[in-house]
Design a protein around this motif. Structure first.
Motif, PDB file in Angstrom:
ATOM      1  N   SER A 151       1.572  -4.069   1.476  1.00 26.57           N
ATOM      2  CA  SER A 151       2.352  -4.462   0.027  1.00 26.57           C
ATOM      3  C   SER A 151       4.105  -4.267   0.333  1.00 26.57           C
ATOM      4  O   SER A 151       4.741  -5.006   0.047  1.00 26.57           O
ATOM      5  CB  SER A 151       1.859  -3.793  -1.051  1.00 26.57           C
ATOM      6  OG  SER A 151       2.742  -3.935  -2.168  1.00 26.57           O
ATOM      7  N   GLU A 152       4.185  -2.855   0.601  1.00 26.82           N
ATOM      8  CA  GLU A 152       5.498  -2.446   0.736  1.00 26.82           C
ATOM      9  C   GLU A 152       6.350  -3.455   1.968  1.00 26.82           C
ATOM     10  O   GLU A 152       7.571  -3.588   1.593  1.00 26.82           O
ATOM     11  CB  GLU A 152       5.768  -1.195   1.074  1.00 26.82           C
ATOM     12  CG  GLU A 152       5.214  -0.241  -0.190  1.00 26.82           C
ATOM     13  CD  GLU A 152       4.793   1.133   0.110  1.00 26.82           C
ATOM     14  OE1 GLU A 152       4.260   1.980  -0.622  1.00 26.82           O
ATOM     15  OE2 GLU A 152       4.672   1.282   1.584  1.00 26.82           O
ATOM     16  N   LEU A 155       7.122  -6.582   0.381  1.00 22.54           N
ATOM     17  CA  LEU A 155       8.110  -6.637  -0.543  1.00 22.54           C
ATOM     18  C   LEU A 155       9.619  -6.518   0.127  1.00 22.54           C
ATOM     19  O   LEU A 155      10.676  -6.819  -0.521  1.00 22.54           O
ATOM     20  CB  LEU A 155       7.861  -5.448  -1.478  1.00 22.54           C
ATOM     21  CG  LEU A 155       6.797  -5.518  -2.529  1.00 22.54           C
ATOM     22  CD1 LEU A 155       6.505  -4.197  -3.284  1.00 22.54           C
ATOM     23  CD2 LEU A 155       6.906  -6.826  -3.506  1.00 22.54           C
ATOM     24  N   GLN A 171      -0.722  -1.747  -4.871  1.00 22.88           N
ATOM     25  CA  GLN A 171      -0.249  -0.435  -4.706  1.00 22.88           C
ATOM     26  C   GLN A 171      -1.238   0.392  -4.950  1.00 22.88           C
ATOM     27  O   GLN A 171      -1.232   0.859  -6.186  1.00 22.88           O
ATOM     28  CB  GLN A 171       1.081  -0.168  -5.231  1.00 22.88           C
ATOM     29  CG  GLN A 171       2.146  -1.064  -4.606  1.00 22.88           C
ATOM     30  CD  GLN A 171       2.576  -0.771  -3.347  1.00 22.88           C
ATOM     31  OE1 GLN A 171       3.342  -1.602  -2.521  1.00 22.88           O
ATOM     32  NE2 GLN A 171       2.305   0.541  -2.942  1.00 22.88           N
ATOM     33  N   PRO A 184       8.102   0.360  -3.446  1.00 24.04           N
ATOM     34  CA  PRO A 184       7.595  -0.655  -4.529  1.00 24.04           C
ATOM     35  C   PRO A 184       8.171  -0.149  -6.043  1.00 24.04           C
ATOM     36  O   PRO A 184       8.278  -1.221  -6.744  1.00 24.04           O
ATOM     37  CB  PRO A 184       6.120  -0.493  -4.428  1.00 24.04           C
ATOM     38  CG  PRO A 184       5.643   0.878  -3.886  1.00 24.04           C
ATOM     39  CD  PRO A 184       7.107   1.183  -3.201  1.00 24.04           C
ATOM     40  N   LEU A 188       9.509  -3.912  -7.056  1.00 26.34           N
ATOM     41  CA  LEU A 188       8.705  -4.809  -7.927  1.00 26.34           C
ATOM     42  C   LEU A 188       9.234  -4.940  -9.311  1.00 26.34           C
ATOM     43  O   LEU A 188       9.039  -6.027  -9.794  1.00 26.34           O
ATOM     44  CB  LEU A 188       7.387  -3.933  -8.167  1.00 26.34           C
ATOM     45  CG  LEU A 188       6.260  -4.067  -7.065  1.00 26.34           C
ATOM     46  CD1 LEU A 188       5.107  -3.306  -7.466  1.00 26.34           C
ATOM     47  CD2 LEU A 188       5.739  -5.613  -6.781  1.00 26.34           C
ATOM     48  N   TYR A 217       4.913 -11.630  -7.618  1.00 28.34           N
ATOM     49  CA  TYR A 217       4.696 -10.487  -6.450  1.00 28.34           C
ATOM     50  C   TYR A 217       5.029 -11.396  -5.075  1.00 28.34           C
ATOM     51  O   TYR A 217       5.390 -10.947  -4.064  1.00 28.34           O
ATOM     52  CB  TYR A 217       3.289 -10.218  -6.455  1.00 28.34           C
ATOM     53  CG  TYR A 217       2.797  -8.939  -5.822  1.00 28.34           C
ATOM     54  CD1 TYR A 217       3.623  -8.117  -4.803  1.00 28.34           C
ATOM     55  CD2 TYR A 217       1.993  -8.147  -6.559  1.00 28.34           C
ATOM     56  CE1 TYR A 217       3.137  -7.156  -4.360  1.00 28.34           C
ATOM     57  CE2 TYR A 217       1.555  -7.044  -6.003  1.00 28.34           C
ATOM     58  CZ  TYR A 217       2.081  -6.368  -4.922  1.00 28.34           C
ATOM     59  OH  TYR A 217       1.722  -4.886  -4.657  1.00 28.34           O
TER      60      TYR A 217
END
Length: 313
Positions: A151-152, A155, A171, A184, A188, A217
């Motif tokens: 996820s990081e 992002l 996360q 995040p 985010l 996202y």
């Protein structure tokens, strides 16, 4: 010497000395799979001199560990310095997994012992900051689970495109008593607003492709059968444009949209602080006993298992 830098260095060293290896605490009949036993976890393909693809290949779960860091760092350095590359796509060739959480098998010293990067940040946040600020367009093509580090990295990329049917972002760290360390909390809220960011961070729940698109996202969630062609077409289009114009546009957008290096660094400090707490050690040990890094069901349904851990801390 900068006092903040000195304090962070002392903290990292102190934690490294005090922190046990979680894998050594689990029963001997459990054999967690480490990300540290494989080379070639990050593979670079130059589709053209201007268009590159970076493929994560650490089956079966694409776990990210301290041995992954120098492999990715080498490629990030090439992205930053190659005079021709204009666009890079991050992808996975491991079914069901884009890139997942950090490896809990090696001792923490394997991570804290790595040198800081060009930004002065520890290696993982350093690379994520450099991806964001490189004079090259970065695109995450998410098929499968992008959990924790996955996820990081998504992002940190300039754009994110997800499979509507197969992408899962999260996360998950709160469920293990951990604080996310790769940015995040800073990134985010800028994408989806404070409330939705806190929903993602404080529940640790999975976010599917359509919800990720609705929340901001990801840029778009596309039918899985259309994802590859869409991303490839976009990458080839960008690859035809002037590199200096790309770099200038990114630099100006970055000034008003990216968190500072200090904000990203504070998240890594939060992660390092959290891993030394007894509550986190206990929860990760429980997860490993349940089959973290071993059983596919645990890796694919982390929120279910983190929600099953006993007792409030």
């Amino acid at each position: 010497m900068n006092h903040h830098f000195l304090a962070r260095t002392i903290l990292a060293v102190g934690v490294a000395l005090a922190m046990p290896t979680w894998a050594q605490q689990v029963p001997s009949n459990v054999a967690p799979r480490s990300a540290s036993d494989a080379d070639g976890q990050v593979r670079l393909t130059r589709v053209t001199p201007e268009y590159w693809r970076v493929t994560f290949h650490n089956p079966p779960y694409n776990i990210f560990g301290p041995v992954t860091i120098p492999q990715l760092n080498k490629i990030v350095s090439e992205i930053e310095t190659d005079p021709r590359v204009r666009v890079v796509v991050f992808e996975s060739d491991v079914p069901d997994f884009f890139l997942t959480h950090y490896d809990f098998v090696p001792p923490l010293t394997d991570t804290t012992g790595l040198p800081r990067g060009a930004t002065g940040l520890p290696p993982l946040p350093d690379m994520l900051v450099r991806i964001s600020k490189a004079p090259v367009v970065s695109i995450a093509m998410i098929r499968g689970r992008a959990t924790g580090v996955g996820s990081e990295l998504s992002l940190a990329s300039d754009m994110r495109f997800a499979s509507r049917e197969k992408a899962v972002l999260s996360q998950w760290e709160i469920g293990a008593g951990l604080v996310p360390g790769g940015g995040p909390m800073s990134r985010l809220p800028r994408l989806m607003g404070r409330g939705r960011a806190l929903e993602v961070l404080l529940t640790g729940n999975d976010i599917d492709g359509p919800t990720a698109e609705r929340y901001g996202y990801v840029n778009r969630a596309l039918p899985d059968a259309e994802l590859d062609a869409f991303v490839d077409t976009m990458a080839r289009r960008i690859a035809r444009f002037d590199k200096q114009a790309i770099a200038d546009i990114k630099r100006i957008v970055d000034e008003s949209s990216l968190p500072s290096n200090e904000q990203i660094g504070a998240e890594w400090d939060g992660f390092i602080g959290s891993v030394q707490r007894a509550a986190a050690q206990r929860r990760v040990k429980q997860l490993m006993e349940l089959g973290l890094q071993v059983k596919p069901d645990v890796e694919k349904r982390l929120p279910v298992y983190t929600g099953s851990l006993g007792g409030a801390d």
